[in-house]
Motif scaffolding. Structure first.
Motif, PDB file in Angstrom:
ATOM      1  N   CYS A   4       0.403  -1.184   0.242  1.00  0.00           N
ATOM      2  CA  CYS A   4       0.194   0.239  -0.483  1.00  0.00           C
ATOM      3  C   CYS A   4       0.861   1.437  -0.115  1.00  0.00           C
ATOM      4  O   CYS A   4       2.313   1.473   0.654  1.00  0.00           O
ATOM      5  CB  CYS A   4      -1.003   0.034   1.071  1.00  0.00           C
ATOM      6  N   GLU A  16     -11.281  -8.713  -1.016  1.00  0.00           N
ATOM      7  CA  GLU A  16     -12.115  -7.841  -1.959  1.00  0.00           C
ATOM      8  C   GLU A  16     -11.753  -7.012  -0.658  1.00  0.00           C
ATOM      9  O   GLU A  16     -11.403  -6.397  -0.452  1.00  0.00           O
ATOM     10  CB  GLU A  16     -13.202  -8.076  -2.417  1.00  0.00           C
ATOM     11  N   LYS A  20     -10.342  -3.132  -0.534  1.00  0.00           N
ATOM     12  CA  LYS A  20     -11.025  -1.697  -0.155  1.00  0.00           C
ATOM     13  C   LYS A  20     -10.581  -0.851   0.905  1.00  0.00           C
ATOM     14  O   LYS A  20     -10.667   0.158   1.016  1.00  0.00           O
ATOM     15  CB  LYS A  20     -12.761  -2.057   0.144  1.00  0.00           C
ATOM     16  N   GLU A  21     -10.050  -1.128   1.459  1.00  0.00           N
ATOM     17  CA  GLU A  21      -9.436  -0.611   3.166  1.00  0.00           C
ATOM     18  C   GLU A  21      -7.961   0.058   2.415  1.00  0.00           C
ATOM     19  O   GLU A  21      -8.427   0.884   2.535  1.00  0.00           O
ATOM     20  CB  GLU A  21      -8.636  -1.835   4.155  1.00  0.00           C
ATOM     21  N   HIS A  22      -7.993  -0.468   1.155  1.00  0.00           N
ATOM     22  CA  HIS A  22      -6.441   0.148   0.826  1.00  0.00           C
ATOM     23  C   HIS A  22      -6.254   0.769   0.167  1.00  0.00           C
ATOM     24  O   HIS A  22      -5.626   1.582  -0.688  1.00  0.00           O
ATOM     25  CB  HIS A  22      -5.175  -0.725   0.766  1.00  0.00           C
ATOM     26  N   THR A  23      -7.573   0.971  -0.620  1.00  0.00           N
ATOM     27  CA  THR A  23      -7.864   2.075  -2.314  1.00  0.00           C
ATOM     28  C   THR A  23      -9.185   2.397  -1.880  1.00  0.00           C
ATOM     29  O   THR A  23      -9.560   3.629  -2.930  1.00  0.00           O
ATOM     30  CB  THR A  23      -7.651   1.318  -3.131  1.00  0.00           C
ATOM     31  N   GLU A  24     -10.668   1.750  -1.529  1.00  0.00           N
ATOM     32  CA  GLU A  24     -11.363   2.771  -1.750  1.00  0.00           C
ATOM     33  C   GLU A  24     -11.634   3.645  -0.652  1.00  0.00           C
ATOM     34  O   GLU A  24     -10.832   4.523   0.582  1.00  0.00           O
ATOM     35  CB  GLU A  24     -12.800   1.992  -0.984  1.00  0.00           C
ATOM     36  N   PRO A  25     -11.504   5.311  -1.109  1.00  0.00           N
ATOM     37  CA  PRO A  25     -11.829   6.738  -0.333  1.00  0.00           C
ATOM     38  C   PRO A  25     -13.047   6.242   0.798  1.00  0.00           C
ATOM     39  O   PRO A  25     -14.189   5.570   0.353  1.00  0.00           O
ATOM     40  CB  PRO A  25     -11.906   7.879  -1.470  1.00  0.00           C
ATOM     41  N   VAL A  26     -12.205   7.185   2.210  1.00  0.00           N
ATOM     42  CA  VAL A  26     -13.882   7.712   2.939  1.00  0.00           C
ATOM     43  C   VAL A  26     -13.723   8.565   3.433  1.00  0.00           C
ATOM     44  O   VAL A  26     -13.264   9.309   3.541  1.00  0.00           O
ATOM     45  CB  VAL A  26     -13.739   6.336   4.224  1.00  0.00           C
ATOM     46  N   PRO A  42      -7.864   6.788   2.332  1.00  0.00           N
ATOM     47  CA  PRO A  42      -7.994   4.859   2.615  1.00  0.00           C
ATOM     48  C   PRO A  42      -8.375   4.629   3.568  1.00  0.00           C
ATOM     49  O   PRO A  42      -7.734   5.463   4.174  1.00  0.00           O
ATOM     50  CB  PRO A  42      -7.551   3.806   1.838  1.00  0.00           C
ATOM     51  N   ARG A  43      -9.004   3.590   4.345  1.00  0.00           N
ATOM     52  CA  ARG A  43      -9.539   3.880   6.021  1.00  0.00           C
ATOM     53  C   ARG A  43      -8.085   3.091   6.026  1.00  0.00           C
ATOM     54  O   ARG A  43      -8.340   3.252   7.255  1.00  0.00           O
ATOM     55  CB  ARG A  43     -10.408   2.690   5.702  1.00  0.00           C
TER      56      ARG A  43
END
Length: 57
Positions: A4, A16, A20-26, A42-43
């Motif tokens: 990451c 999956e 999400k934890e390392h790429t999806e913006p929150v 990311p989270r």
């Protein structure tokens, strides 16, 4: 395994949840507490320093 670019840990790109934890913006719900550092990151972003008052995303 992929490293990451945010938190520098390795994660399995076939998992999956890890992707999400390392790429999806929150977007933090605590923006009223000046929690702007983590919004859109990311989270896994290490939030919680003296400049960011977010306890969790």
């Amino acid at each position: 395994m992929t490293t990451c670019t945010i938190c520098r840990t390795e994660y399995d790109e076939t998992d999956e949840a890890a992707v999400k934890e390392h790429t999806e913006p929150v977007y933090c719900a605590e923006t009223s507490k000046r929690c702007n550092r983590c919004n859109g990151r990311p989270r896994c972003y290490p939030c919680g320093s003296s400049f960011c008052f977010c306890s969790a995303h």
